[in-house]
Design a protein around this motif. Structure first.
Motif, PDB file in Angstrom:
ATOM      1  N   ASP A   1       2.115   5.655   5.599  1.00 37.97           N
ATOM      2  CA  ASP A   1       2.102   4.703   4.832  1.00 37.97           C
ATOM      3  C   ASP A   1       1.429   3.457   5.497  1.00 37.97           C
ATOM      4  OD1 ASP A   1       3.186   5.745   2.411  1.00 37.97           O
ATOM      5  OD2 ASP A   1       5.318   5.344   3.501  1.00 37.97           O
ATOM      6  N   LYS A   2       1.714   3.076   6.567  1.00 37.99           N
ATOM      7  CA  LYS A   2       1.114   2.033   7.541  1.00 37.99           C
ATOM      8  C   LYS A   2      -0.292   2.072   7.691  1.00 37.99           C
ATOM      9  CE  LYS A   2       5.728   0.302   9.079  1.00 37.99           C
ATOM     10  NZ  LYS A   2       6.549   0.254  10.092  1.00 37.99           N
ATOM     11  N   VAL A   3      -0.333   3.284   8.198  1.00 39.23           N
ATOM     12  CA  VAL A   3      -1.901   3.636   8.650  1.00 39.23           C
ATOM     13  C   VAL A   3      -2.819   3.515   7.290  1.00 39.23           C
ATOM     14  CG1 VAL A   3      -3.715   4.967   9.544  1.00 39.23           C
ATOM     15  CG2 VAL A   3      -1.488   4.696  10.850  1.00 39.23           C
ATOM     16  N   ALA A   4      -2.326   4.149   6.091  1.00 38.61           N
ATOM     17  CA  ALA A   4      -3.327   4.170   4.928  1.00 38.61           C
ATOM     18  C   ALA A   4      -2.950   2.981   3.989  1.00 38.61           C
ATOM     19  CB  ALA A   4      -2.681   5.399   4.465  1.00 38.61           C
ATOM     20  N   LYS A   5      -2.316   1.989   4.649  1.00 40.18           N
ATOM     21  CA  LYS A   5      -2.221   0.795   3.898  1.00 40.18           C
ATOM     22  C   LYS A   5      -1.534   1.001   2.308  1.00 40.18           C
ATOM     23  CE  LYS A   5      -5.212  -2.117   6.452  1.00 40.18           C
ATOM     24  NZ  LYS A   5      -6.517  -2.029   7.093  1.00 40.18           N
TER      25      LYS A   5
ATOM     26  N   ARG B   1       0.761   3.572  -4.052  1.00 39.05           N
ATOM     27  CA  ARG B   1      -0.034   2.597  -4.152  1.00 39.05           C
ATOM     28  C   ARG B   1      -0.378   1.902  -2.997  1.00 39.05           C
ATOM     29  NH1 ARG B   1      -0.120   5.158  -8.466  1.00 39.05           N
ATOM     30  NH2 ARG B   1       0.811   4.678 -10.369  1.00 39.05           N
ATOM     31  N   THR B   2      -1.483   1.190  -3.260  1.00 43.13           N
ATOM     32  CA  THR B   2      -2.062   0.296  -2.133  1.00 43.13           C
ATOM     33  C   THR B   2      -1.102  -0.734  -1.631  1.00 43.13           C
ATOM     34  OG1 THR B   2      -3.199  -1.349  -3.506  1.00 43.13           O
ATOM     35  CG2 THR B   2      -4.225   0.817  -2.657  1.00 43.13           C
TER      36      THR B   2
ATOM     37  N   GLU C   1       3.455  -6.261  -3.124  1.00 43.58           N
ATOM     38  CA  GLU C   1       4.324  -5.158  -2.371  1.00 43.58           C
ATOM     39  C   GLU C   1       5.592  -5.470  -2.152  1.00 43.58           C
ATOM     40  OE1 GLU C   1       3.904  -4.618   2.272  1.00 43.58           O
ATOM     41  OE2 GLU C   1       1.908  -5.407   1.755  1.00 43.58           O
ATOM     42  N   GLN C   2       5.885  -6.602  -2.024  1.00 44.64           N
ATOM     43  CA  GLN C   2       7.411  -7.302  -1.852  1.00 44.64           C
ATOM     44  C   GLN C   2       8.033  -7.278  -3.121  1.00 44.64           C
ATOM     45  OE1 GLN C   2       6.706 -10.720   0.189  1.00 44.64           O
ATOM     46  NE2 GLN C   2       7.016 -10.088   2.117  1.00 44.64           N
TER      47      GLN C   2
END
Length: 191
Positions: free
Chosen positions: A181-185, A103-104, A19-20
């Protein structure tokens, strides 16, 4: 490219979070994508509402009934639009135009799937969903007492405050993740 990535593929090296490594779009590109989506969605709601209203000429449409129709349609179509496109394609039409994908967050490359798309859609559209419920309650209980009416109104306004904070949160962190986004990862990345 950083020192940890494979020089030939540009892929994240083992141990580096994908993700980074994925390019994060600016918050302004995300906002532009959202505005495109709203324009498309508003056009769809206007067309559907016009069809429903013109096919029921002669009906007595009160202000509350029109509000319920508008917010009910908006909530239903926003949910179908947001959840459907992100779940099936990994992006809404606005995101596709702006070359963005959802994306995840664990690998930054996989589609988020239907459950994460649903979580994202519900959180980002909370005011619309609650607005539809708000008007349905007003229709179902036209003689709602002042206290109950005030409570429902405060809750509806609170959902808009939540939404504003939620949307603005993408400007305040390096990952450019909103609460949804954070909650849904999930993460939004550039194509």
């Amino acid at each position: 490219m950083n020192a940890e990535s494979d020089d030939h593929t540009g892929q994240a090296a083992p141990g580096e979070r994908a993700e980074q490594a994925a390019e994060r779009p600016s918050a302004w590109r995300r906002l532009a994508a959202r505005l495109i989506d709203w324009a498309i969605h508003t056009l769809i709601v206007a067309v559907v509402a016009t069809i429903l209203l013109t096919t029921s000429i002669g009906e007595d449409w009160s202000g509350r009934a029109l509000g319920t129709l508008f917010f009910g349609l908006t909530a239903l179509l926003r949910g179908i639009f947001e959840i459907g496109f992100v779940g099936a394609k990994g992006a809404t039409p606005g995101k596709l135009v702006m070359s963005l994908r959802v994306r995840t967050s664990d690998d930054g490359t996989s589609l988020v799937g239907w459950s994460a798309a649903t979580v994202r859609g519900v959180l980002i559209d909370l005011p619309t969903l609650f607005g539809g419920l708000y008007y349905i309650v007003l229709i179902a209980a036209p003689n709602l007492n002042d206290t109950a009416f005030a409570l429902w109104t405060i809750l509806w306004v609170a959902t808009w405050v939540f939404w504003l904070v939620e949307v603005l949160s993408i400007f305040g962190n390096s990952a450019r993740q909103g609460l949804h986004d954070k909650v849904a990862k999930s993460v939004v990345v550039s194509k």
